[in-house]
Design a protein around this motif. Structure first.
Motif, PDB file in Angstrom:
ATOM      1  N   PRO A 130      -5.210  -0.660  -3.869  1.00 44.02           N
ATOM      2  CA  PRO A 130      -3.820  -1.020  -4.173  1.00 44.02           C
ATOM      3  C   PRO A 130      -2.844  -0.205  -3.322  1.00 44.02           C
ATOM      4  O   PRO A 130      -3.068   0.975  -3.046  1.00 44.02           O
ATOM      5  CB  PRO A 130      -3.676  -0.681  -5.662  1.00 44.02           C
ATOM      6  CG  PRO A 130      -4.708   0.365  -5.912  1.00 44.02           C
ATOM      7  CD  PRO A 130      -5.859   0.071  -4.976  1.00 44.02           C
ATOM      8  N   VAL A 131      -1.770  -0.867  -2.904  1.00 54.92           N
ATOM      9  CA  VAL A 131      -0.747  -0.211  -2.082  1.00 54.92           C
ATOM     10  C   VAL A 131       0.611  -0.454  -2.738  1.00 54.92           C
ATOM     11  O   VAL A 131       0.945  -1.588  -3.086  1.00 54.92           O
ATOM     12  CB  VAL A 131      -0.739  -0.773  -0.644  1.00 54.92           C
ATOM     13  CG1 VAL A 131       0.379  -0.128   0.170  1.00 54.92           C
ATOM     14  CG2 VAL A 131      -2.086  -0.546   0.018  1.00 54.92           C
ATOM     15  N   TRP A 132       1.374   0.624  -2.940  1.00 59.20           N
ATOM     16  CA  TRP A 132       2.721   0.514  -3.516  1.00 59.20           C
ATOM     17  C   TRP A 132       3.760   0.836  -2.445  1.00 59.20           C
ATOM     18  O   TRP A 132       3.594   1.774  -1.658  1.00 59.20           O
ATOM     19  CB  TRP A 132       2.883   1.495  -4.674  1.00 59.20           C
ATOM     20  CG  TRP A 132       2.124   1.093  -5.903  1.00 59.20           C
ATOM     21  CD1 TRP A 132       2.580   0.353  -6.948  1.00 59.20           C
ATOM     22  CD2 TRP A 132       0.768   1.415  -6.218  1.00 59.20           C
ATOM     23  NE1 TRP A 132       1.604   0.184  -7.899  1.00 59.20           N
ATOM     24  CE2 TRP A 132       0.466   0.826  -7.473  1.00 59.20           C
ATOM     25  CE3 TRP A 132      -0.246   2.123  -5.559  1.00 59.20           C
ATOM     26  CZ2 TRP A 132      -0.765   0.936  -8.088  1.00 59.20           C
ATOM     27  CZ3 TRP A 132      -1.486   2.243  -6.167  1.00 59.20           C
ATOM     28  CH2 TRP A 132      -1.735   1.649  -7.414  1.00 59.20           C
ATOM     29  N   TYR A 133       4.837   0.034  -2.416  1.00 62.03           N
ATOM     30  CA  TYR A 133       5.899   0.276  -1.442  1.00 62.03           C
ATOM     31  C   TYR A 133       7.201  -0.338  -1.966  1.00 62.03           C
ATOM     32  O   TYR A 133       7.199  -1.127  -2.914  1.00 62.03           O
ATOM     33  CB  TYR A 133       5.533  -0.321  -0.079  1.00 62.03           C
ATOM     34  CG  TYR A 133       5.330  -1.817  -0.092  1.00 62.03           C
ATOM     35  CD1 TYR A 133       6.375  -2.682   0.261  1.00 62.03           C
ATOM     36  CD2 TYR A 133       4.109  -2.379  -0.469  1.00 62.03           C
ATOM     37  CE1 TYR A 133       6.193  -4.052   0.251  1.00 62.03           C
ATOM     38  CE2 TYR A 133       3.924  -3.746  -0.483  1.00 62.03           C
ATOM     39  CZ  TYR A 133       4.965  -4.583  -0.120  1.00 62.03           C
ATOM     40  OH  TYR A 133       4.801  -5.939  -0.148  1.00 62.03           O
ATOM     41  N   ASP A 134       8.321   0.041  -1.354  1.00 60.26           N
ATOM     42  CA  ASP A 134       9.640  -0.503  -1.699  1.00 60.26           C
ATOM     43  C   ASP A 134      10.053  -1.516  -0.641  1.00 60.26           C
ATOM     44  O   ASP A 134       9.960  -1.238   0.560  1.00 60.26           O
ATOM     45  CB  ASP A 134      10.698   0.605  -1.776  1.00 60.26           C
ATOM     46  CG  ASP A 134      10.521   1.478  -3.011  1.00 60.26           C
ATOM     47  OD1 ASP A 134       9.934   0.995  -3.990  1.00 60.26           O
ATOM     48  OD2 ASP A 134      10.970   2.648  -2.987  1.00 60.26           O
ATOM     49  N   GLN A 135      10.527  -2.665  -1.112  1.00 61.73           N
ATOM     50  CA  GLN A 135      10.989  -3.713  -0.198  1.00 61.73           C
ATOM     51  C   GLN A 135      12.501  -3.862  -0.351  1.00 61.73           C
ATOM     52  O   GLN A 135      13.008  -4.018  -1.460  1.00 61.73           O
ATOM     53  CB  GLN A 135      10.299  -5.037  -0.512  1.00 61.73           C
ATOM     54  CG  GLN A 135      10.637  -6.144   0.477  1.00 61.73           C
ATOM     55  CD  GLN A 135       9.893  -7.417   0.162  1.00 61.73           C
ATOM     56  OE1 GLN A 135      10.098  -8.013  -0.876  1.00 61.73           O
ATOM     57  NE2 GLN A 135       9.006  -7.817   1.069  1.00 61.73           N
TER      58      GLN A 135
END
Length: 202
Positions: A130-135
């Motif tokens: 899993p990868v978390w990021y802000d868009q």
């Protein structure tokens, strides 16, 4: 390619989170934001009648419109429900109102999750990570503000003002009229006095 159960589960959680966020945004946008300000020195027990300014701020061009007429009707309803009597000749209060529409831009970040697959030579199959990021998102919209002022007619002094602020999403004249009526109702929900009374309404 076989997708592990963990990856499917993470995707389902991501979709559910997005649906919850959309529902929360929809509930926040259900009505206008309202703010009101009162002159603390005003004696509202002196006020029993009202009339409209001439010309109204919304009719500075010298003529009315279906929308300004609808707002007048809504204000009459709210004032008379509080016991104020319309008196065009010598009112205690004069009512003025203005509507302004502005283009707005919001820039905000939305948390996102995604799944990336890496081949593990040790385990001889793909591994889901899993990868978390802000868009960054940009939202352009139109914001409308309806302002209603109550002015002491004898002193020509503002004694109460209320604003209703919300996104303009109405397309037809009927929808705009209904939205204006809703805004007037929301504004006067913050007006605490009845005619001839100094005490706030319960």
């Amino acid at each position: 390619m076989h997708i592990p159960y963990q990856a499917i589960r993470l995707r389902m959680i991501h979709v559910l989170c997005a649906l919850v966020a959309m529902a929360m945004l929809a509930s926040c946008a259900s009505g206008p934001r309202v703010r009101a300000e009162l002159d603390p020195e005003a004696d509202f027990s002196r006020y029993r009648s009202y009339a409209f300014y001439e010309p109204l701020a919304m009719e500075e061009s010298g003529y009315g419109s279906y929308l300004s007429d609808r707002i007048k009707t809504s204000i009459r309803r709210e004032m008379e429900a509080r016991g104020y009597v319309f008196d065009a000749q010598s009112p205690d209060l004069r009512v003025n109102f203005q509507a302004v529409v502005q283009d707005k831009t919001d820039v905000y970040s939305v948390p996102r999750t995604d799944i990336q697959y890496f081949y593990s030579y040790r385990h001889r199959h793909y591994v889901a990570v899993p990868v978390w990021y802000d868009q960054t998102q940009v939202s352009r919209y139109r914001e409308g503000t309806l302002t209603v002022d109550l002015v002491d007619a004898a002193r020509n002094r503002l004694v109460w003002t209320g604003d209703a602020i919300g996104r303009v999403v109405q397309r037809t004249p009927q929808e705009r009229s209904a939205a204006a009526d809703q805004a007037v109702t929301a504004i006067f929900a913050q007006f605490p006095f009845a005619a001839g009374s100094r005490a706030a309404m319960p």
